[in-house]
Structures are given as structure tokens and as C-alpha cells.
Write an enzyme that holds these catalytic residues in place. Structure first.
Site, short mmCIF file in Angstrom:
data_model
loop_
_atom_site.label_atom_id
_atom_site.label_comp_id
_atom_site.label_asym_id
_atom_site.label_seq_id
_atom_site.Cartn_x
_atom_site.Cartn_y
_atom_site.Cartn_z
N HIS A 40 1.24 -1.10 0.00
CA HIS A 40 0.24 0.12 0.36
C HIS A 40 0.63 1.39 -0.09
O HIS A 40 1.94 1.08 1.20
CB HIS A 40 -0.63 0.21 0.98
CG HIS A 40 -2.22 1.22 1.78
ND1 HIS A 40 -1.73 1.99 2.18
CD2 HIS A 40 -1.97 1.34 0.28
CE1 HIS A 40 -2.95 2.59 2.29
NE2 HIS A 40 -3.21 2.83 0.87
N HIS A 65 -8.05 8.78 -3.10
CA HIS A 65 -8.63 7.30 -3.42
C HIS A 65 -9.18 6.98 -4.48
O HIS A 65 -9.92 6.03 -4.93
CB HIS A 65 -8.99 6.45 -2.11
CG HIS A 65 -7.70 6.11 -1.16
ND1 HIS A 65 -7.17 6.88 -0.42
CD2 HIS A 65 -6.53 5.05 -1.49
CE1 HIS A 65 -6.15 6.58 0.40
NE2 HIS A 65 -5.98 5.00 -0.20
N ARG A 139 -22.11 6.47 22.16
CA ARG A 139 -22.01 5.97 23.72
C ARG A 139 -23.64 5.71 23.85
O ARG A 139 -23.75 6.54 23.75
CB ARG A 139 -21.42 7.41 24.63
CG ARG A 139 -21.26 7.04 26.08
CD ARG A 139 -22.82 6.65 26.74
NE ARG A 139 -21.50 6.66 27.98
CZ ARG A 139 -22.20 5.12 28.92
NH1 ARG A 139 -22.70 4.27 28.13
NH2 ARG A 139 -22.28 4.77 30.35
N CYS A 185 -18.69 13.83 25.03
CA CYS A 185 -19.13 12.42 26.06
C CYS A 185 -18.53 13.78 26.94
O CYS A 185 -17.32 13.80 27.54
CB CYS A 185 -19.22 11.41 26.87
SG CYS A 185 -19.22 10.46 27.44
N TYR A 320 -24.22 11.48 35.61
CA TYR A 320 -23.67 13.33 34.89
C TYR A 320 -23.45 14.90 35.20
O TYR A 320 -24.24 15.84 34.88
CB TYR A 320 -23.97 13.92 33.45
CG TYR A 320 -24.05 12.41 32.39
CD1 TYR A 320 -22.85 12.65 31.73
CD2 TYR A 320 -24.53 11.07 32.01
CE1 TYR A 320 -22.48 11.31 30.74
CE2 TYR A 320 -24.63 10.47 31.95
CZ TYR A 320 -23.46 10.82 30.83
OH TYR A 320 -22.91 9.47 29.32
#
Ligand code: MTE
Ligand code: MO
Length: 469
Positions: A40, A65, A139, A185, A320
Site C-alpha cells: 500500500h 482514493h 455512547r 461525552c 453527569y
């Protein structure tokens, strides 16, 4: 071609190593690239990340590509086709609530299998300003719900009373808006805080963040049509279609002042990067609350509730939230701390990665990463040092949202620097800290921001690397 075999994605997934052979998929095709990896032109390190999975997100990033020549080269390695039906039916075990999860890209590092939580490798994360949906962190707190567009509905309620029920098409009738916004998150970079002192939470690296375009209907437009007086309520609650074993949905809420503000750019999104939102990210509709902790960006949106109260959800009331480093599991009182909403300023070094060996070129090494702040605050500077702060260098901010209006910088900023290193040094520690438009700066260490659940882990990011001269 008649000689082509049909494979399901599970079989393809097993071919992610040299022993079994390395296969990738592109659209309907299955390709054996085992012998090609070493040849490659871009080197083996990136192409290997697609092993056992699709190369499409990589070609979205490395777009050079997308040429006829390369398509032909790929076709020469084709061994078969993907069977969509096989992939679906093979994976199903009726008793497992997780039996109908979507197929994920193999490049994601899995932090939790059920519910599924995973993040991309740091070096891939900062390859593009827009994160492809296949490599965007996931998540989930519960199994991914199966939703049929034809029967999908979104309820709008004021306290307990349902005022309207929207079908998917009703949501799409509103003016269409597109924003570019990061989601992060609240536990991003938690693994570093956990090194300071033990805590409870998934061990996220720096990859629990992504930046995408989100297209849909503005929440403020929908709320305006409900004819509510902002002064009579305090919160807008959201519920998802994902249910816990007791039938309780995932839920969260945001302040009503934010929800009704057109400048907050809150979107009921039905497209991510111009495509229908994938199942893992909330198909068919999710809320995007730019600049606010990921947890409030409710996926698989089932219900919007105008209320005097915050969401009763565990994830709003009992999680949280941040606490003092001296708060422990014996004395913590979640009712005493406000829910995390807007996030503070943060940054991370993504390249080189921790413990990597890198070559010094002309006395310098290239260092790259991201920076972001919540609340729409622009990143104005990223400072880098490799001598414990004796000298700070300013990184180039080379990808940011050029169209963002003042106070609405929802996207992340990618930065890069050719960092001078001391001649002959074998190992260095690189630190990064970002500054936002309000001149908020990241704290120096985790010691004094440690909290028992490991949220808002925004201390200076530090990576140690070995140098090759
Ligand atoms: N919405 C629902 N319905 N269920 C969830 O588990 N997780 C939240 C939020 N929205 C969650 C949800 C959390 S904690 C985060 S960080 C983000 O979604 C993650 O979004 P992503 O998986 O699209 O990256
Ligand atoms: Mo989260």
C-alpha cells in the site's frame, strides 16, 4: 460475476488479521487485501484499521482514493459480495436485548460491548474536520432500539398532557437547517483522571468526541408552534426510544431559555453528514444541543416534554454531575450538584500518541490535536510545551468553522505545530492547553479537579514520546 461468493458481515469481520487473511468491504463487494497491505503506497498503518470492515470511511477521509484507477485495483482483489440478509439473520438471538445491534466499524476501540461504547483511534480522529459517521464515537446506555420510519412518532407534551404527535414527515415539514457541531461525552479523557485516583466510569481515551454536520428542524420552531410562554416553565425534557428493563427510557433535559433561543441552534436532526442518521447515532431523529455535554443530545427521540421540572431520568439527576475531589461515594449527594450542561474548554494531542517513537526532522516534530469549548466559545489559542512550561509555542489553528457567528462556535478546532525539540533528547513530554474566547484555560492537572464519576476531564493533555534523531 458468477464465480463470486456471498459472505455475511460476521464472516468478513473474522478476517481482520494476517492468519485468517485481511478482508475489507466496499459497497456490496468483499475484497481480500492480505497481500496488498505491505504494498500500500500510504503504508500499512491506516489500511490495517479497515481490516474486517468497510474501507468507505477511510476513503471519505483520504479522498485521493476515489479514482477509477484505484477502484480497478480494488476490483482485482474482489472475492465476493456481502449478503445483507445473512448479516442480519445470522446475528440474531431472540433472548438477548442486544441481538439487534447494528454492525460497527472494526476500527473503533470498544470500551463497553453491551451497551455499546467505543471510540476511534486518536490519530484517525484528527484526520478530518468532519468525522465520518462510521468512525464517530458511540455512547449507548441501553440496547439500540429498532425503529421503523413508517410508524415512527414523536410526542410533544406540556407536563403530562400530550399536545401533538408528529410523524417523521411532520418534522421534515419545518424549514431545514444544517449546523456543524461537535458532540463530546462528559467522560471524554476519563482514563487520565482515573490515573490520578480510582473512580467509576468507562475508560475513555481522547476519542469520545466527534464533529459532524447535523440537518433537521430547529427545536425553537417546534416549541414556538406549541404556543408556550417561556416564563411558565423551566425545562425541556427529552426521552429516547431506548428502554431499560423496567421500561423507563433514556432521558435528559435542558433549560427552557436555551431550548427556545434560536441562536442556540438546537436541531431535531434527521441527517448526519448529509445522510440519514445511522442507528447508533439516533435513527431517525435525535436532538443536537451544540456546546452542551453529549448526554443531553438525546438519540432515538420519542418525546419532548415542556415542564417546570428537570428530566426525572437517572442520567439527569443521579449522574453527569461534578463534585469536589473530597466528595466520595459515602458522602455524595447528587441532588446538591447541578447537572452538567455547557462544557468547559478542553484539548488533546492526537498525534503522536502516548509512548510512540517519532523521527525528528530539522530539529522539529509534528504534533496535532483538537481543541473545543462548550457554549459556542471559539478556541482562540492552543499552547504547547515540551519542557514543563519553560517555553510555550503557539499551535496553528488549521481547521475551524469559518462560517460560525460570534458565540456560536459549535465545531471543534484542529491544530498542528512543528514543535522544536532539544537536540539529542531521547524522550520528551508534550503538554497542550487551549484557551477559549472568554479566556478560560484548562487546569494544569487532574489532582484538584478529580471527581468520583470522572466527568469534565479537561486538565492539560500530556503525552510522552520517544525521539529518533
Ligand atoms: N440518547 C439516548 N436515547 N440514549 C443514550 O444512551 N447517550 C448519550 C447521548 N444521547 C444516549 C443518548 C450520551 S452519554 C452521549 S455522550 C451521546 O448521546 C453520544 O452520542 P453518539 O453515540 O452519537 O456519539
Ligand atoms: Mo456521554
Amino acid at each position: 460475476r458468477a464465480d463470486l461468493k456471498t459472505y455475511n458481515l460476521e464472516e468478513v469481520g473474522k478476517h481482520d488479521n494476517k492468519q485468517n487473511g485481511i478482508w475489507v468491504t466496499f459497497k456490496q463487494g468483499v475484497y481480500d487485501i492480505t497481500d496488498f497491505i505491505e504494498k500500500h503506497p500510504g503504508g500499512p498503518s491506516k489500511i490495517i484499521m479497515a481490516a474486517g470492515s468497510s474501507i468507505e470511511p477511510f476513503w471519505a477521509i483520504f479522498a485521493n482514493h476515489n479514482t477509477e484507477e484505484i477502484y480497478e485495483l480494488l476490483e482485482s482483489m474482489r472475492i465476493g459480495n456481502i449478503s445483507k440478509d445473512d448479516a442480519a439473520s445470522n446475528a440474531i438471538n431472540e433472548n438477548d436485548p442486544y441481538s439487534k445491534e447494528p454492525i460497527r466499524h472494526k476500527v473503533l476501540k470498544i470500551n463497553g460491548q453491551k451497551p455499546f461504547c467505543a471510540e476511534p483511534p486518536p490519530s484517525l480522529l484528527i484526520e478530518s474536520f468532519i468525522t465520518p459517521m462510521e468512525t464517530f464515537y458511540v455512547r449507548n446506555h441501553l440496547p439500540v432500539p429498532e425503529i421503523d420510519l413508517k410508524t415512527y412518532s414523536l410526542e410533544l407534551a406540556i407536563e403530562e398532557v400530550i399536545k401533538k404527535t408528529f410523524k417523521f414527515e411532520d418534522i421534515r415539514k419545518y424549514p431545514k437547517y444544517t449546523i456543524t457541531s461537535a458532540i463530546m461525552c462528559g467522560g471524554n479523557r476519563r482514563s487520565e483522571m482515573a490515573q490520578e485516583r480510582q473512580l467509576r466510569g468507562l475508560s475513555w481515551g481522547v476519542g469520545a468526541v466527534g464533529n459532524a454536520t447535523w440537518t433537521g428542524t430547529r427545536l425553537c420552531d417546534v416549541l414556538k408552534d406549541l404556543g408556550i410562554n417561556e416564563d411558565n416553565y423551566n425545562h425541556i425534557q427529552f426521552e429516547g426510544y431506548d428502554l431499560d428493563p423496567s421500561g423507563t427510557p433514556y432521558g435528559a433535559s435542558i433549560p427552557i431559555s436555551k431550548a427556545m433561543d434560536p441562536r442556540a441552534d438546537i436541531i431535531l436532526a434527521y441527517e448526519m453528514n448529509g445522510q440519514p442518521i445511522p442507528r447508533d447515532h439516533g435513527f431517525p431523529v435525535r436532538v443536537i444541543v451544540p456546546g452542551v455535554v453529549g448526554a443531553r443530545n438525546v438519540k432515538w427521540l420519542a418525546r419532548i416534554i415542556v415542564s417546570k421540572e428537570e428530566s426525572p431520568s437517572q442520567w439527569q439527576q443521579g449522574d453527569y454531575k461534578g463534585f469536589s475531589p473530597s466528595t466520595d461515594w459515602d458522602n455524595v449527594d447528587f441532588s446538591k450538584a447541578p447537572a452538567i450542561q455547557e462544557m468547559p474548554v478542553i484539548s488533546a494531542i492526537c498525534k503522536p500518541e502516548h509512548a510512540e517513537t517519532i523521527k525528528v526532522v530539522n530539529g522539529k516534530i509534528n504534533v496535532k490535536g483538537y481543541a473545543w469549548s462548550g457554549g459556542g466559545r471559539k478556541i482562540i489559542r492552543v499552547d504547547i510545551t515540551n519542557n514543563q512550561g519553560k517555553t510555550w509555542y503557539t499551535a496553528d489553528l488549521n481547521a475551524e468553522d469559518k462560517n460560525a457567528k460570534e458565540g456560536r462556535y459549535w465545531s471543534w478546532t484542529l491544530w498542528s505545530i512543528d514543535l522544536p525539540v532539544k537536540e539529542g533528547s531521547k524522550e520528551i513530554e508534550i503538554w497542550a492547553k487551549a484557551v477559549d474566547a472568554s479566556y478560560n484555560v484548562q487546569p494544569e492537572s487532574f489532582k484538584n479537579i478529580w471527581n468520583l464519576r470522572g466527568f469534565v476531564c479537561n486538565a492539560y493533555h500530556r503525552v510522552k514520546v520517544k525521539l529518533e534523531h
